[in-house]
Design a protein around this motif. Structure first.
Motif, PDB file in Angstrom:
ATOM      1  N   UNK A 129     -31.974  26.116 -21.099  1.00 43.03           N
ATOM      2  CA  UNK A 129     -31.895  27.200 -20.127  1.00 43.03           C
ATOM      3  C   UNK A 129     -31.183  28.392 -20.741  1.00 43.03           C
ATOM      4  N   UNK A 130     -31.744  29.569 -20.557  1.00 44.93           N
ATOM      5  CA  UNK A 130     -31.118  30.792 -21.044  1.00 44.93           C
ATOM      6  C   UNK A 130     -30.674  31.667 -19.883  1.00 44.93           C
ATOM      7  N   UNK A 131     -29.509  32.260 -20.018  1.00 45.00           N
ATOM      8  CA  UNK A 131     -29.110  33.380 -19.184  1.00 45.00           C
ATOM      9  C   UNK A 131     -29.895  34.603 -19.673  1.00 45.00           C
ATOM     10  N   UNK A 132     -29.953  35.646 -18.861  1.00 47.22           N
ATOM     11  CA  UNK A 132     -30.663  36.878 -19.268  1.00 47.22           C
ATOM     12  C   UNK A 132     -29.698  37.948 -19.775  1.00 47.22           C
ATOM     13  N   UNK A 133     -28.975  38.602 -18.854  1.00 45.02           N
ATOM     14  CA  UNK A 133     -28.116  39.730 -19.212  1.00 45.02           C
ATOM     15  C   UNK A 133     -26.971  39.283 -20.115  1.00 45.02           C
ATOM     16  N   UNK A 134     -26.886  39.888 -21.296  1.00 44.67           N
ATOM     17  CA  UNK A 134     -25.830  39.551 -22.226  1.00 44.67           C
ATOM     18  C   UNK A 134     -26.161  38.388 -23.136  1.00 44.67           C
ATOM     19  N   UNK A 135     -27.293  37.736 -22.896  1.00 45.72           N
ATOM     20  CA  UNK A 135     -27.720  36.608 -23.731  1.00 45.72           C
ATOM     21  C   UNK A 135     -29.054  36.911 -24.392  1.00 45.72           C
ATOM     22  N   UNK A 136     -30.088  37.154 -23.594  1.00 44.90           N
ATOM     23  CA  UNK A 136     -31.387  37.530 -24.144  1.00 44.90           C
ATOM     24  C   UNK A 136     -31.542  39.040 -24.255  1.00 44.90           C
TER      25      UNK A 136
ATOM     26  N   UNK B  69     -42.190  40.910 -18.281  1.00 43.97           N
ATOM     27  CA  UNK B  69     -43.385  41.739 -18.464  1.00 43.97           C
ATOM     28  C   UNK B  69     -43.170  42.780 -19.551  1.00 43.97           C
ATOM     29  N   UNK B  70     -42.032  43.448 -19.521  1.00 45.04           N
ATOM     30  CA  UNK B  70     -41.746  44.500 -20.498  1.00 45.04           C
ATOM     31  C   UNK B  70     -41.734  43.949 -21.929  1.00 45.04           C
ATOM     32  N   UNK B  71     -41.193  42.739 -22.080  1.00 46.90           N
ATOM     33  CA  UNK B  71     -41.055  42.167 -23.423  1.00 46.90           C
ATOM     34  C   UNK B  71     -42.167  41.181 -23.779  1.00 46.90           C
ATOM     35  N   UNK B  72     -43.150  41.042 -22.901  1.00 48.08           N
ATOM     36  CA  UNK B  72     -44.265  40.159 -23.211  1.00 48.08           C
ATOM     37  C   UNK B  72     -43.859  38.700 -23.341  1.00 48.08           C
ATOM     38  N   UNK B  73     -42.939  38.259 -22.491  1.00 50.14           N
ATOM     39  CA  UNK B  73     -42.444  36.882 -22.558  1.00 50.14           C
ATOM     40  C   UNK B  73     -42.971  36.012 -21.415  1.00 50.14           C
ATOM     41  N   UNK B  74     -43.997  36.478 -20.721  1.00 53.33           N
ATOM     42  CA  UNK B  74     -44.558  35.671 -19.636  1.00 53.33           C
ATOM     43  C   UNK B  74     -45.081  34.345 -20.187  1.00 53.33           C
ATOM     44  N   UNK B  75     -44.899  33.297 -19.399  1.00 54.69           N
ATOM     45  CA  UNK B  75     -45.422  31.997 -19.766  1.00 54.69           C
ATOM     46  C   UNK B  75     -44.515  31.154 -20.643  1.00 54.69           C
ATOM     47  N   UNK B  76     -43.409  31.719 -21.123  1.00 54.56           N
ATOM     48  CA  UNK B  76     -42.517  30.938 -21.996  1.00 54.56           C
ATOM     49  C   UNK B  76     -41.616  30.000 -21.193  1.00 54.56           C
ATOM     50  N   UNK B  77     -41.287  30.363 -19.961  1.00 48.82           N
ATOM     51  CA  UNK B  77     -40.258  29.651 -19.201  1.00 48.82           C
ATOM     52  C   UNK B  77     -40.887  28.918 -18.023  1.00 48.82           C
ATOM     53  N   UNK B  78     -40.742  27.608 -18.016  1.00 48.49           N
ATOM     54  CA  UNK B  78     -41.404  26.795 -16.996  1.00 48.49           C
ATOM     55  C   UNK B  78     -40.602  26.712 -15.709  1.00 48.49           C
ATOM     56  N   UNK B  79     -39.325  27.039 -15.761  1.00 42.58           N
ATOM     57  CA  UNK B  79     -38.503  27.085 -14.562  1.00 42.58           C
ATOM     58  C   UNK B  79     -37.648  28.343 -14.613  1.00 42.58           C
TER      59      UNK B  79
ATOM     60  N   UNK C 226     -33.164  46.263 -24.070  1.00 38.72           N
ATOM     61  CA  UNK C 226     -33.730  45.680 -25.289  1.00 38.72           C
ATOM     62  C   UNK C 226     -33.304  44.225 -25.479  1.00 38.72           C
ATOM     63  N   UNK C 227     -34.170  43.458 -26.107  1.00 39.76           N
ATOM     64  CA  UNK C 227     -33.808  42.102 -26.503  1.00 39.76           C
ATOM     65  C   UNK C 227     -32.773  42.164 -27.619  1.00 39.76           C
ATOM     66  N   UNK C 228     -31.861  41.199 -27.628  1.00 40.79           N
ATOM     67  CA  UNK C 228     -30.927  41.101 -28.746  1.00 40.79           C
ATOM     68  C   UNK C 228     -31.681  40.664 -30.004  1.00 40.79           C
TER      69      UNK C 228
END
Length: 226
Positions: A5-12, A123-133, A87-89
């Motif tokens: 599991x990843x956090x978003x803000x400050x992590x990704x 959507x902005x980073x084209x990461x749809x479909x990577x995360x199942x939950x 931006x992504x890190x």
């Protein structure tokens, strides 16, 4: 099966400037002075209402709903104008893609963001479909309550000691440990290494290049197979 599991803000994503802008709008809405940058960013990871409640103080709890509403409205306006870009890190995309290719790994998100904000980020980073939950503030109590991690494990069937929460705040670490899961801190976000370790992080990494080895140490993977 392992669940990461990843956090978003400050992590990704590096969202500090857009978060600060939203906080400024919220404080201006009710005529209160904006906290210092350090204090303001210390609440990243909490749900929006809880974040404003903490920053506003006990004497201004009646203003929290207006502050949060102003923040959300400003976010929507900026996104519509194409201005709300976080931006992504460095290394985040490669790390996510690398883990997504493993047959024994499921990926998820557990974030204080609203689902609308998560969908925008994916959507902005084209990461749809990577995360199942995907667990958000829309359906769970604010971190560090363990509900997000518990929901993610229930949805995927993952066991607690085969689940790792990767995040940048003590809220992430506390949430994971309260759910019985493992916790891995990242040093490039909003809470420092000591705070992360004190909150239950099994380790703290300094770059995404260190992620695979850290996961290997916690989950017993062979590094060569990652």
């Amino acid at each position: 099966m392992f669940l990461i599991l990843f956090d978003c803000d400050g992590t990704l994503v590096d969202s500090q400037e857009t978060i600060l802008h939203g906080l400024q709008v919220g404080f201006a809405e009710v005529g209160l002075p904006m906290p210092s940058r350090r204090e303001a960013l210390s609440i990243v990871g909490l749900s929006l209402e809880r974040a404003f409640a903490q920053l506003a103080g006990a004497d201004h709890q009646d203003k929290v709903a207006r502050m949060a509403a102003a923040y959300r409205a400003a976010k929507q306006e900026r996104r519509a104008a194409g201005l709300d870009f976080d931006p992504l890190y460095p290394g985040a995309r490669a790390a996510v893609d690398r883990l997504a290719r493993r047959d024994d790994v499921l990926l998820g998100l557990a974030t204080g963001k609203a689902r609308r904000g998560v969908d925008h980020m994916l959507r902005v980073h084209g990461l749809e479909g990577r995360f199942v939950t995907i667990q958000t503030a829309d359906t769970s109590p604010s971190k560090p309550h363990p509900d997000m991690v518990l929901r993610a494990m229930a949805e995927t069937g993952a066991e607690d000691l085969r689940t790792v929460m990767v995040g940048d705040t003590s809220f992430d670490m506390q949430m994971a440990r309260a759910a019985g899961a493992l916790a891995l801190g990242v040093s490039w976000g909003y809470h420092d290494r000591t705070a992360l370790l004190d909150a239950g992080a099994g380790a703290v990494i300094d770059t995404f290049d260190e992620l695979d080895r850290a996961l290997s140490a916690q989950l017993g993977w062979s590094v060569e197979t990652i």
